[in-house]
Design a protein around this motif. Structure first.
Motif, mmCIF file in Angstrom:
data_model
loop_
_atom_site.group_PDB
_atom_site.id
_atom_site.type_symbol
_atom_site.label_atom_id
_atom_site.label_comp_id
_atom_site.label_asym_id
_atom_site.label_seq_id
_atom_site.Cartn_x
_atom_site.Cartn_y
_atom_site.Cartn_z
ATOM 1 N N GLN A 66 -2.695 -3.121 -7.293
ATOM 2 C CA GLN A 66 -1.269 -2.332 -7.112
ATOM 3 C C GLN A 66 -1.314 -0.841 -8.346
ATOM 4 O O GLN A 66 -0.506 -0.441 -8.201
ATOM 5 C CB GLN A 66 -0.422 -3.611 -8.686
ATOM 6 C CG GLN A 66 0.463 -4.953 -7.113
ATOM 7 C CD GLN A 66 0.649 -5.889 -8.173
ATOM 8 O OE1 GLN A 66 1.315 -5.835 -9.241
ATOM 9 N NE2 GLN A 66 1.453 -6.487 -7.047
ATOM 10 N N LYS A 67 -2.593 -1.163 -8.940
ATOM 11 C CA LYS A 67 -2.967 0.390 -9.586
ATOM 12 C C LYS A 67 -3.201 1.623 -9.125
ATOM 13 O O LYS A 67 -3.205 2.489 -9.546
ATOM 14 C CB LYS A 67 -3.344 -0.049 -10.651
ATOM 15 C CG LYS A 67 -2.772 -0.600 -12.122
ATOM 16 C CD LYS A 67 -3.813 -0.942 -13.174
ATOM 17 C CE LYS A 67 -3.165 -2.031 -13.836
ATOM 18 N NZ LYS A 67 -4.136 -2.971 -14.608
ATOM 19 N N GLY A 68 -3.534 0.956 -7.447
ATOM 20 C CA GLY A 68 -3.935 1.607 -6.839
ATOM 21 C C GLY A 68 -5.889 2.561 -6.265
ATOM 22 O O GLY A 68 -6.422 3.037 -5.905
ATOM 23 N N ASN A 69 -6.482 1.072 -7.464
ATOM 24 C CA ASN A 69 -7.491 0.565 -7.349
ATOM 25 C C ASN A 69 -8.478 0.443 -6.350
ATOM 26 O O ASN A 69 -7.913 -0.728 -5.930
ATOM 27 C CB ASN A 69 -8.227 0.639 -8.859
ATOM 28 C CG ASN A 69 -7.611 0.699 -9.833
ATOM 29 O OD1 ASN A 69 -8.134 2.305 -10.365
ATOM 30 N ND2 ASN A 69 -7.123 0.667 -10.944
ATOM 31 N N GLU A 70 -9.813 0.923 -5.486
ATOM 32 C CA GLU A 70 -10.543 0.730 -4.750
ATOM 33 C C GLU A 70 -10.952 -1.009 -4.916
ATOM 34 O O GLU A 70 -12.458 -0.329 -6.207
ATOM 35 C CB GLU A 70 -10.704 1.413 -3.646
ATOM 36 C CG GLU A 70 -11.797 1.613 -2.745
ATOM 37 C CD GLU A 70 -12.024 2.402 -1.835
ATOM 38 O OE1 GLU A 70 -12.051 3.111 -1.476
ATOM 39 O OE2 GLU A 70 -13.271 2.842 -1.269
ATOM 40 N N HIS A 71 -11.210 -2.085 -4.474
ATOM 41 C CA HIS A 71 -12.179 -2.965 -5.001
ATOM 42 C C HIS A 71 -12.762 -3.384 -3.370
ATOM 43 O O HIS A 71 -12.398 -3.714 -2.447
ATOM 44 C CB HIS A 71 -11.278 -3.464 -5.633
ATOM 45 C CG HIS A 71 -11.242 -3.663 -6.671
ATOM 46 N ND1 HIS A 71 -11.630 -3.466 -7.858
ATOM 47 C CD2 HIS A 71 -9.508 -3.763 -6.841
ATOM 48 C CE1 HIS A 71 -10.274 -3.845 -8.921
ATOM 49 N NE2 HIS A 71 -8.992 -3.439 -7.813
ATOM 50 N N ILE A 72 -14.516 -2.944 -3.839
ATOM 51 C CA ILE A 72 -15.131 -3.246 -2.492
ATOM 52 C C ILE A 72 -15.476 -4.851 -2.203
ATOM 53 O O ILE A 72 -16.390 -5.485 -3.160
ATOM 54 C CB ILE A 72 -16.325 -2.200 -2.558
ATOM 55 C CG1 ILE A 72 -15.909 -0.639 -2.016
ATOM 56 C CG2 ILE A 72 -17.133 -2.339 -1.005
ATOM 57 C CD1 ILE A 72 -16.989 0.400 -2.154
#
Lengths: 190, 190
Positions: A66-72
């Motif tokens: 939701q904060k726009g962070n990318e998680h691979i």
């Protein structure tokens, strides 16, 4: 193209035996696709028509929080299978992205095709059983790592398991996979 | 005992069709075992001879980190399959514990038996293929949750997915599953 199908057959035959007649039944279900670096294989909200076997290239699957962070979630290279498996299996819109880190080539298999060849050819059912089981084991090990190891220990583990992959993946993506900043990652390397 | 085998057959037949002749080939591979609350099904360093199908009861699988903290990988109740799958598949000593939260009954299946019935009976190969695939999908969703959600959001997710299981699991174990303290968990409940 014949060569690519040869690679795919070889991939199956590393695990199960197939007759020529069986292979002729299987091969037409796999459709060739080619994408450039940065193009998307799967986008959130879109239908997931296939699972993909990587002929050549490198991809990443990831979620955006939701904060726009990318998680691979996963990197995938030659001979890896990749999809949004939840969406694929339940025929729902994707909740993750898959895009290309390098120019890449794939074979695509629809859910209908996969079920059909698994029902018709027991060796293929056994192939996907063993592959899914190995995938399950890998994810169980990844969860154990996420729960019990520090980011630095997980980096060492990744280096040991997949040294070749790591040479091809940009450092900022390795940092996103481990959940640390690019600066923190560079400290690990000493 | 006949009733337990009936439950197991029903479990297979929720996914694949089996003839009586096939079932007679399958059933003898499953060995009955009964354990009391707090007894171990799997202990680190020991061989993992079986995967277990839970007839009745409740178990947890978990790892202990270097600081002595317990991290819960999975809860399992009726109709769940549980093992240290990495150790089971590679016939290595266990790296996790599985113990009983309640008195529990199981059917045990050895690796040799599983491979044998999968090779002999295509429906069984398809059963384990579909089960492993579902397990893979669940773990992929769990990793996405671990990467992108807060502990409170993961608690809400757990409540939605497995409300019945949560009623049976002591609060301190739910806290260990989420990776938070017992005190933090009690704040979520408001």
């Amino acid at each position: 193209m014949q060569e690519n199908y040869g690679l795919l057959r070889q991939h199956f035959e590393e695990i199960v035996d197939l007759t020529d007649a069986e292979w002729e039944q299987i091969a037409p279900h796999f459709e060739y696709r080619k994408l450039k670096k940065h193009q998307f294989l799967i986008q959130t909200g879109q239908p997931v028509e296939c699972e993909f076997w990587i002929i050549s290239g490198l991809v990443k699957s990831y979620a955006i929080d939701q904060k726009g962070n990318e998680h691979i979630l996963q990197f995938g290279m030659e001979q890896y299978w990749v999809s949004d498996y939840f969406a694929f299996q339940h025929q729902l819109p994707a909740t993750i992205f898959v895009d290309c880190i390098e120019d890449s080539e794939f074979f695509c298999l629809s859910l209908e095709s996969r079920e059909s060849i698994c029902q018709q050819i027991p060796a293929i059912a056994n192939f996907y059983r063993i592959k899914s089981n190995n995938g399950f084991i890998n994810l169980q090990q990844r969860i154990l790592s996420l729960l019990t190891l520090s980011a630095e220990e997980r980096y060492d583990e990744l280096l040991n398991k997949l040294p070749k992959l790591l040479q091809r993946v940009p450092k900022k993506l390795i940092a996103a996979y481990l959940g640390v900043s690019r600066e923190t990652l560079s400290r690990f390397k000493n």
